[in-house]
Motif scaffolding. Structure first.
Motif, PDB file in Angstrom:
ATOM      1  N   ASN A  61       0.824  -1.211   0.000  1.00 41.85           N
ATOM      2  CA  ASN A  61       0.000   0.000   0.000  1.00 41.85           C
ATOM      3  C   ASN A  61       0.860   1.263   0.000  1.00 41.85           C
ATOM      4  O   ASN A  61       0.443   2.302  -0.501  1.00 41.85           O
ATOM      5  N   PHE A  63       3.596   1.734  -1.679  1.00 36.99           N
ATOM      6  CA  PHE A  63       4.068   2.005  -3.034  1.00 36.99           C
ATOM      7  C   PHE A  63       2.952   2.090  -4.069  1.00 36.99           C
ATOM      8  O   PHE A  63       3.090   2.746  -5.090  1.00 36.99           O
ATOM      9  N   ARG A  64       1.865   1.421  -3.811  1.00 32.10           N
ATOM     10  CA  ARG A  64       0.752   1.430  -4.755  1.00 32.10           C
ATOM     11  C   ARG A  64      -0.558   1.365  -3.979  1.00 32.10           C
ATOM     12  O   ARG A  64      -0.912   0.315  -3.434  1.00 32.10           O
ATOM     13  N   LYS A  65      -1.250   2.466  -3.925  1.00 32.89           N
ATOM     14  CA  LYS A  65      -2.525   2.527  -3.199  1.00 32.89           C
ATOM     15  C   LYS A  65      -3.561   1.656  -3.903  1.00 32.89           C
ATOM     16  O   LYS A  65      -3.619   1.601  -5.122  1.00 32.89           O
ATOM     17  N   PHE A  66      -4.360   0.967  -3.124  1.00 35.05           N
ATOM     18  CA  PHE A  66      -5.423   0.166  -3.711  1.00 35.05           C
ATOM     19  C   PHE A  66      -6.712   0.355  -2.927  1.00 35.05           C
ATOM     20  O   PHE A  66      -6.699   0.803  -1.775  1.00 35.05           O
ATOM     21  N   SER A  69      -7.856  -0.403   1.048  1.00 35.79           N
ATOM     22  CA  SER A  69      -6.631  -0.723   1.788  1.00 35.79           C
ATOM     23  C   SER A  69      -6.764  -0.376   3.273  1.00 35.79           C
ATOM     24  O   SER A  69      -6.303  -1.135   4.119  1.00 35.79           O
TER      25      SER A  69
END
Length: 93
Positions: A61, A63-66, A69
Motif C-alpha cells: 500500500n 508504493f501502490r494505493k489500492f 486498503s
C-alpha cells in the motif's frame, strides 16, 4: 541459522518480572519461518502469519494505493490484536 539466534534480543519483561510479554516468541518464530519450520513457527507465536500478511499489505500500500486498503489494514490489525492477546492470556492460564 544458529548464528542468527545468537543475536536475538532477550525479553526484558521476562528477565525483570519472570513473566513473558505479548511479544515473547516473535523473534524465534520469525527465525523458524526463515528456516522453513512453518508449523513450529505457528506454535511458537500464532500471530506470525497474520503479522507477515499485515506487513506485506502495508508495504504494498505504501508504493501502490489500492481500493479498501484502509479497511483491510484495520481488519488485519484487529485480527492480530485478538490473536496476540488470546495467546498471551492462554500462556498465563
Amino acid at each position: 541459522m544458529s548464528g542468527f539466534n545468537d543475536y536475538m534480543l532477550p525479553c526484558l519483561n521476562k528477565k525483570l518480572f519472570g513473566v513473558e510479554c505479548m511479544g515473547c516468541g516473535l523473534q524465534r518464530s520469525a527465525s523458524l519461518v526463515v528456516q522453513g519450520e512453518f508449523t513450529d513457527a505457528f506454535y511458537m507465536y500464532p500471530a506470525i502469519y497474520t503479522l507477515i500478511l499485515l506487513l506485506i499489505v502495508i508495504v504494498f500500500n505504501t508504493f501502490r494505493k489500492f481500493k479498501y486498503s484502509n479497511k483491510i489494514i484495520t481488519i488485519l490489525v484487529i485480527l492480530n490484536i485478538v490473536i496476540i492477546v488470546t495467546n498471551f492470556v492462554s500462556k498465563l492460564i
